[in-house]
Design an enzyme around this catalytic site. Structure first.
Site, PDB file in Angstrom:
ATOM      1  N   ASP A  50      25.416 -13.114  -6.105  1.00  0.00           N
ATOM      2  CA  ASP A  50      26.077 -12.501  -7.254  1.00  0.00           C
ATOM      3  C   ASP A  50      26.068 -13.565  -8.347  1.00  0.00           C
ATOM      4  O   ASP A  50      26.773 -14.580  -8.241  1.00  0.00           O
ATOM      5  CB  ASP A  50      27.514 -12.102  -6.890  1.00  0.00           C
ATOM      6  CG  ASP A  50      28.237 -11.417  -8.043  1.00  0.00           C
ATOM      7  OD1 ASP A  50      27.800 -11.576  -9.203  1.00  0.00           O
ATOM      8  OD2 ASP A  50      29.242 -10.739  -7.780  1.00  0.00           O
ATOM      9  N   ASN A  85      16.411 -12.129 -13.220  1.00  0.00           N
ATOM     10  CA  ASN A  85      16.204 -10.701 -13.502  1.00  0.00           C
ATOM     11  C   ASN A  85      17.500  -9.896 -13.522  1.00  0.00           C
ATOM     12  O   ASN A  85      17.575  -8.880 -14.209  1.00  0.00           O
ATOM     13  CB  ASN A  85      15.250 -10.124 -12.450  1.00  0.00           C
ATOM     14  CG  ASN A  85      15.265  -8.612 -12.442  1.00  0.00           C
ATOM     15  OD1 ASN A  85      14.640  -7.956 -13.270  1.00  0.00           O
ATOM     16  ND2 ASN A  85      16.025  -8.029 -11.499  1.00  0.00           N
ATOM     17  N   SER A  92      14.645  -8.671 -23.084  1.00  0.00           N
ATOM     18  CA  SER A  92      14.470  -7.290 -23.548  1.00  0.00           C
ATOM     19  C   SER A  92      14.152  -7.285 -25.031  1.00  0.00           C
ATOM     20  O   SER A  92      14.616  -8.165 -25.776  1.00  0.00           O
ATOM     21  CB  SER A  92      15.768  -6.515 -23.309  1.00  0.00           C
ATOM     22  OG  SER A  92      15.730  -5.278 -23.993  1.00  0.00           O
ATOM     23  N   TYR A 120      24.818  -6.215 -24.565  1.00  0.00           N
ATOM     24  CA  TYR A 120      23.444  -6.314 -24.056  1.00  0.00           C
ATOM     25  C   TYR A 120      22.567  -7.094 -25.036  1.00  0.00           C
ATOM     26  O   TYR A 120      21.839  -8.015 -24.644  1.00  0.00           O
ATOM     27  CB  TYR A 120      22.891  -4.908 -23.811  1.00  0.00           C
ATOM     28  CG  TYR A 120      21.590  -4.900 -23.049  1.00  0.00           C
ATOM     29  CD1 TYR A 120      21.548  -5.256 -21.700  1.00  0.00           C
ATOM     30  CD2 TYR A 120      20.397  -4.550 -23.670  1.00  0.00           C
ATOM     31  CE1 TYR A 120      20.345  -5.252 -20.997  1.00  0.00           C
ATOM     32  CE2 TYR A 120      19.196  -4.537 -22.974  1.00  0.00           C
ATOM     33  CZ  TYR A 120      19.174  -4.896 -21.643  1.00  0.00           C
ATOM     34  OH  TYR A 120      17.991  -4.894 -20.941  1.00  0.00           O
ATOM     35  N   LYS A 152      20.874 -10.923 -24.397  1.00  0.00           N
ATOM     36  CA  LYS A 152      19.431 -11.201 -24.350  1.00  0.00           C
ATOM     37  C   LYS A 152      19.015 -12.192 -25.440  1.00  0.00           C
ATOM     38  O   LYS A 152      18.086 -12.979 -25.242  1.00  0.00           O
ATOM     39  CB  LYS A 152      18.631  -9.894 -24.438  1.00  0.00           C
ATOM     40  CG  LYS A 152      18.879  -8.926 -23.267  1.00  0.00           C
ATOM     41  CD  LYS A 152      18.542  -9.517 -21.900  1.00  0.00           C
ATOM     42  CE  LYS A 152      18.594  -8.456 -20.796  1.00  0.00           C
ATOM     43  NZ  LYS A 152      18.320  -8.999 -19.448  1.00  0.00           N
ATOM     44  N   VAL A 211      11.423   0.946 -18.701  1.00  0.00           N
ATOM     45  CA  VAL A 211      10.979   1.131 -17.311  1.00  0.00           C
ATOM     46  C   VAL A 211      11.886   2.107 -16.559  1.00  0.00           C
ATOM     47  O   VAL A 211      13.115   2.065 -16.698  1.00  0.00           O
ATOM     48  CB  VAL A 211      10.980  -0.241 -16.586  1.00  0.00           C
ATOM     49  CG1 VAL A 211      10.480  -0.091 -15.156  1.00  0.00           C
ATOM     50  CG2 VAL A 211      10.119  -1.243 -17.340  1.00  0.00           C
ATOM     51  N   ARG A 212      11.249   2.946 -15.732  1.00  0.00           N
ATOM     52  CA  ARG A 212      11.990   3.944 -14.943  1.00  0.00           C
ATOM     53  C   ARG A 212      12.748   3.282 -13.781  1.00  0.00           C
ATOM     54  O   ARG A 212      12.203   3.064 -12.704  1.00  0.00           O
ATOM     55  CB  ARG A 212      11.028   5.004 -14.388  1.00  0.00           C
ATOM     56  CG  ARG A 212      10.450   5.927 -15.454  1.00  0.00           C
ATOM     57  CD  ARG A 212       9.624   7.036 -14.866  1.00  0.00           C
ATOM     58  NE  ARG A 212       8.404   6.594 -14.218  1.00  0.00           N
ATOM     59  CZ  ARG A 212       7.267   6.284 -14.833  1.00  0.00           C
ATOM     60  NH1 ARG A 212       7.177   6.349 -16.157  1.00  0.00           N
ATOM     61  NH2 ARG A 212       6.207   5.903 -14.151  1.00  0.00           N
ATOM     62  N   THR A 213      13.982   2.900 -14.083  1.00  0.00           N
ATOM     63  CA  THR A 213      14.894   2.329 -13.081  1.00  0.00           C
ATOM     64  C   THR A 213      16.252   2.976 -13.315  1.00  0.00           C
ATOM     65  O   THR A 213      16.397   3.808 -14.213  1.00  0.00           O
ATOM     66  CB  THR A 213      15.039   0.803 -13.292  1.00  0.00           C
ATOM     67  OG1 THR A 213      15.611   0.592 -14.599  1.00  0.00           O
ATOM     68  CG2 THR A 213      13.715   0.069 -13.197  1.00  0.00           C
TER      69      THR A 213
HETATM   70  P1  NAP Z   1      18.609  -1.911 -12.508  1.00  0.00           P
HETATM   71  O1  NAP Z   1      17.697  -0.970 -11.822  1.00  0.00           O
HETATM   72  O2  NAP Z   1      19.923  -1.437 -13.020  1.00  0.00           O
HETATM   73  O3  NAP Z   1      18.822  -3.157 -11.515  1.00  0.00           O
HETATM   74  C1  NAP Z   1      19.650  -4.213 -11.901  1.00  0.00           C
HETATM   75  C2  NAP Z   1      19.666  -5.230 -10.789  1.00  0.00           C
HETATM   76  O4  NAP Z   1      20.524  -6.318 -11.208  1.00  0.00           O
HETATM   77  C3  NAP Z   1      20.249  -4.681  -9.477  1.00  0.00           C
HETATM   78  O5  NAP Z   1      19.589  -5.276  -8.396  1.00  0.00           O
HETATM   79  C4  NAP Z   1      21.687  -5.153  -9.553  1.00  0.00           C
HETATM   80  O6  NAP Z   1      22.327  -5.305  -8.287  1.00  0.00           O
HETATM   81  C5  NAP Z   1      21.479  -6.528 -10.165  1.00  0.00           C
HETATM   82  N1  NAP Z   1      22.723  -7.110 -10.665  1.00  0.00           N
HETATM   83  C6  NAP Z   1      23.602  -6.626 -11.576  1.00  0.00           C
HETATM   84  N2  NAP Z   1      24.651  -7.460 -11.707  1.00  0.00           N
HETATM   85  C7  NAP Z   1      24.425  -8.501 -10.866  1.00  0.00           C
HETATM   86  C8  NAP Z   1      25.123  -9.681 -10.536  1.00  0.00           C
HETATM   87  N3  NAP Z   1      26.306  -9.988 -11.102  1.00  0.00           N
HETATM   88  N4  NAP Z   1      24.583 -10.539  -9.636  1.00  0.00           N
HETATM   89  C9  NAP Z   1      23.396 -10.261  -9.060  1.00  0.00           C
HETATM   90  N5  NAP Z   1      22.695  -9.140  -9.288  1.00  0.00           N
HETATM   91  C10 NAP Z   1      23.196  -8.275 -10.191  1.00  0.00           C
HETATM   92  O7  NAP Z   1      17.914  -2.586 -13.775  1.00  0.00           O
HETATM   93  P2  NAP Z   1      16.363  -2.886 -14.119  1.00  0.00           P
HETATM   94  O8  NAP Z   1      15.911  -1.853 -15.065  1.00  0.00           O
HETATM   95  O9  NAP Z   1      15.602  -3.164 -12.884  1.00  0.00           O
HETATM   96  O10 NAP Z   1      16.548  -4.224 -14.980  1.00  0.00           O
HETATM   97  C11 NAP Z   1      16.160  -5.495 -14.506  1.00  0.00           C
HETATM   98  C12 NAP Z   1      16.112  -6.428 -15.703  1.00  0.00           C
HETATM   99  O11 NAP Z   1      15.192  -5.910 -16.675  1.00  0.00           O
HETATM  100  C13 NAP Z   1      17.455  -6.558 -16.423  1.00  0.00           C
HETATM  101  O12 NAP Z   1      17.662  -7.897 -16.812  1.00  0.00           O
HETATM  102  C14 NAP Z   1      17.285  -5.679 -17.652  1.00  0.00           C
HETATM  103  O13 NAP Z   1      18.101  -6.081 -18.730  1.00  0.00           O
HETATM  104  C15 NAP Z   1      15.806  -5.855 -17.948  1.00  0.00           C
HETATM  105  N6  NAP Z   1      15.212  -4.765 -18.750  1.00  0.00           N
HETATM  106  C16 NAP Z   1      15.109  -3.507 -18.246  1.00  0.00           C
HETATM  107  C17 NAP Z   1      14.540  -2.506 -19.036  1.00  0.00           C
HETATM  108  C18 NAP Z   1      14.349  -1.110 -18.517  1.00  0.00           C
HETATM  109  O14 NAP Z   1      13.880  -0.247 -19.276  1.00  0.00           O
HETATM  110  N7  NAP Z   1      14.697  -0.799 -17.285  1.00  0.00           N
HETATM  111  C19 NAP Z   1      14.090  -2.801 -20.326  1.00  0.00           C
HETATM  112  C20 NAP Z   1      14.229  -4.096 -20.810  1.00  0.00           C
HETATM  113  C21 NAP Z   1      14.770  -5.076 -20.007  1.00  0.00           C
HETATM  114  P3  NAP Z   1      23.313  -4.163  -7.655  1.00  0.00           P
HETATM  115  O15 NAP Z   1      22.416  -3.174  -6.973  1.00  0.00           O
HETATM  116  O16 NAP Z   1      24.194  -4.933  -6.742  1.00  0.00           O
HETATM  117  O17 NAP Z   1      24.064  -3.544  -8.824  1.00  0.00           O
END
Ligand code: NAP
Length: 231
Positions: A56, A83, A139, A154, A158, A187-189
């Site tokens: 964490d 990440n 981001s 957010y 960043k 990204v599709r997450t």
């Molecule tokens: P996601 O699916 O919401 O996954 C986020 C991940 O971060 C999960 O594994 C979550 O763990 C973990 N996390 C959150 N708080 C945490 C903490 N305190 N300690 C450790 N782990 C923690 O998001 P994602 O889309 O994969 O995003 C990953 C990265 O890409 C992020 O930095 C995000 O800002 C960046 N990003 C994403 C997008 C997009 O379109 N998706 C665009 C630009 C940038 P839990 O499962 O325990 O919550």
């Protein structure tokens, strides 16, 4: 010390982080420590070279325990991918006049201080690596170049993360540690939602490229699709 290069990815139980971990293990031969807040709930690893570790990034004790563990087993760290991230509760339409400072602090605690905390803890190990790399998953929302309003925490997190990239690149130039920021695109997450334009494979690509740069690769940059983008 283990022979195989070792990578640590935070937030690797789902989304882009999980795919970065998979690609580093399956396509690049890394032993990957996949950070998860709750490893028992992460499911089976996607590759035999992936091990879940409790992490964490907002919890100093968790980060400290992991640094000790990595220092003794596998005893080396070559790549750190910051990440882990959260979006916060503030929407795109929010005005600063209504800023929710508690929400902003929570987001900074994970996205900015979490990355700093983890990087600081892992630096002594990274500095011993023959080819150390740090990748900060940032981001476009943190680009000052075209910044507009909303998602306050957010965006601030960043921008701060990108500043960490610059400072660390300067500090670690002599140690030959290459550190870069990247934007995965939309990204599709769980964070990006189902309508996003990119797959996790596409979203992870530039991070994996930066994690595996040759020694004459760039440092202190900001990239999307393997190309520099404005700060
Ligand atoms: P996601 O699916 O919401 O996954 C986020 C991940 O971060 C999960 O594994 C979550 O763990 C973990 N996390 C959150 N708080 C945490 C903490 N305190 N300690 C450790 N782990 C923690 O998001 P994602 O889309 O994969 O995003 C990953 C990265 O890409 C992020 O930095 C995000 O800002 C960046 N990003 C994403 C997008 C997009 O379109 N998706 C665009 C630009 C940038 P839990 O499962 O325990 O919550």
């Amino acid at each position: 010390m283990a022979e195989q290069p070792v990578a640590l990815v935070s937030g690797a139980n789902r989304g882009i982080g999980r795919e970065i971990a998979r690609q580093l293990a399956a396509d690049h031969g890394y032993e990957v420590l996949a950070g998860a807040r709750e490893p028992d709930r992460a499911g089976a690893p996607d590759h035999e070279a992936i091990t879940y570790v409790q992490l964490d990034v907002a919890d100093q004790a968790s980060v400290g325990r992991l640094a000790e563990r990595v220092g003794s087993d596998p005893g080396r760290l070559d790549v750190l991918v910051n990440n882990a991230g959260i979006g916060g509760r503030t929407g795109y339409g929010a005005r600063l006049a209504d800023a929710d400072l508690e929400d902003i602090k929570e987001v900074l605690e994970t996205n900015l201080f979490g990355a700093l905390r983890l990087t600081k803890a892992m630096l002594p190990l990274l500095e011993q690596s023959p080819h150390p790399r740090v990748v900060n998953v940032s981001s476009g929302a943190g680009q000052l170049d075209e910044m507009n309003g909303g998602i306050h925490g957010y965006r601030l997190s960043k921008v701060g993360l990108n500043a960490l990239t610059r400072m660390l690149a300067d500090d670690e130039a002599e140690a030959r540690l290459l550190v870069n920021s990247m934007c995965p695109g939309w990204v599709r997450t769980d964070m990006g939602g189902p309508s996003a334009s990119r797959s996790v494979e596409e979203g992870a690509d530039t991070a994996v490229w930066l994690a595996t740069l040759p020694d004459d690769g760039p440092s202190g940059g900001f990239f999307r699709d393997r190309k520099p983008i404005p700060w």
